[in-house]
Motif scaffolding. Structure first.
Motif, PDB file in Angstrom:
ATOM      1  N   GLY A 235     -54.339 -17.901 -27.795  1.00  0.00           N
ATOM      2  CA  GLY A 235     -54.319 -16.929 -28.883  1.00  0.00           C
ATOM      3  C   GLY A 235     -55.432 -15.904 -28.775  1.00  0.00           C
ATOM      4  O   GLY A 235     -55.212 -14.708 -28.991  1.00  0.00           O
ATOM      5  N   GLY A 236     -56.619 -16.354 -28.433  1.00  0.00           N
ATOM      6  CA  GLY A 236     -57.763 -15.442 -28.320  1.00  0.00           C
ATOM      7  C   GLY A 236     -57.569 -14.405 -27.231  1.00  0.00           C
ATOM      8  O   GLY A 236     -57.768 -13.204 -27.453  1.00  0.00           O
TER       9      GLY A 236
ATOM     10  N   LEU B 266     -53.964  -7.562 -26.451  1.00  0.00           N
ATOM     11  CA  LEU B 266     -53.288  -6.602 -27.331  1.00  0.00           C
ATOM     12  C   LEU B 266     -54.238  -5.505 -27.792  1.00  0.00           C
ATOM     13  O   LEU B 266     -53.843  -4.338 -27.904  1.00  0.00           O
ATOM     14  N   LEU B 267     -55.484  -5.844 -28.048  1.00  0.00           N
ATOM     15  CA  LEU B 267     -56.477  -4.824 -28.401  1.00  0.00           C
ATOM     16  C   LEU B 267     -56.719  -3.872 -27.230  1.00  0.00           C
ATOM     17  O   LEU B 267     -56.884  -2.661 -27.419  1.00  0.00           O
TER      18      LEU B 267
ATOM     19  N   TRP C 299     -55.413 -12.522 -18.810  1.00  0.00           N
ATOM     20  CA  TRP C 299     -56.381 -11.477 -19.143  1.00  0.00           C
ATOM     21  C   TRP C 299     -57.105 -10.984 -17.892  1.00  0.00           C
ATOM     22  O   TRP C 299     -57.281  -9.779 -17.700  1.00  0.00           O
TER      23      TRP C 299
ATOM     24  N   ALA D 250     -50.255 -10.142 -22.349  1.00  0.00           N
ATOM     25  CA  ALA D 250     -50.344 -10.518 -23.767  1.00  0.00           C
ATOM     26  C   ALA D 250     -49.266 -11.536 -24.128  1.00  0.00           C
ATOM     27  O   ALA D 250     -49.543 -12.516 -24.832  1.00  0.00           O
TER      28      ALA D 250
ATOM     29  N   CYS E 219     -50.125 -15.302 -25.374  1.00  0.00           N
ATOM     30  CA  CYS E 219     -49.634 -15.721 -26.689  1.00  0.00           C
ATOM     31  C   CYS E 219     -48.635 -16.878 -26.567  1.00  0.00           C
ATOM     32  O   CYS E 219     -48.613 -17.768 -27.419  1.00  0.00           O
TER      33      CYS E 219
ATOM     34  N   VAL F 217     -54.855 -11.895 -28.224  1.00  0.00           N
ATOM     35  CA  VAL F 217     -55.348 -10.861 -29.149  1.00  0.00           C
ATOM     36  C   VAL F 217     -56.200  -9.838 -28.399  1.00  0.00           C
ATOM     37  O   VAL F 217     -56.057  -8.622 -28.599  1.00  0.00           O
TER      38      VAL F 217
END
Length: 143
Positions: free
Chosen positions: A122-123, A129-130, A30, A74, A78, A126
């Motif tokens: 996972g957080g 991806l947002l 990220w 992402a 993931c 997500v």
């Protein structure tokens, strides 16, 4: 004198390197997409004090590069979350008792690390991806 049972009997399934990868891949993916994506998307539209209506000529490739970077980040986050989930499934019965009871006495460390790997991977997956969805919907050089 009886020896106390090992608080983490399944620790062999999770080395320090693997634990680090599970915990840090999501946040670092990220952070990478945030830093590199900012560089790729802002320079073509804001090369000076005023923003441009359209990207500078020759920088059209930066949008595709940003999308690829977002997708890779992402996938990495993931994948770390999924790998953590797989490890969690194999060590979830490491010690008897619920999570709350085990935290109090320091048992179930492998399960704890795997659980946090799920949350972080996972957080951040997500969230990335947002970001990708928002990036796809917002016009370039909106300002």
């Amino acid at each position: 004198m009886t020896a106390e049972p090992d608080p983490a009997p399944e620790r062999a399934q999770l080395s320090g390197v693997v634990a680090s990868l599970l915990l840090y891949t999501g946040p670092l993916a990220w952070l990478s997409q945030l830093s590199l994506g900012e560089m790729l998307t802002s320079w073509p539209c804001f090369p000076g004090p005023q923003h441009l209506e359209m990207p500078m000529p020759g920088y059209d490739w930066t949008r595709l590069a940003s999308i690829i970077l977002l997708a890779l980040a992402a996938v990495a986050a993931c994948a770390a979350g999924f790998a953590s989930w797989r490890i969690f499934q194999s060590v979830r019965e490491e010690r008897e008792g619920g999570h709350d009871a085990l935290v109090e006495v320091g048992h179930g460390r492998t399960r704890f690390i795997a659980l946090w790997g799920i949350y972080l991977g996972g957080g951040f997956g997500v969230v990335t991806l947002l970001t990708l969805a928002g990036f796809a919907m917002v016009p370039r050089c909106l300002g």
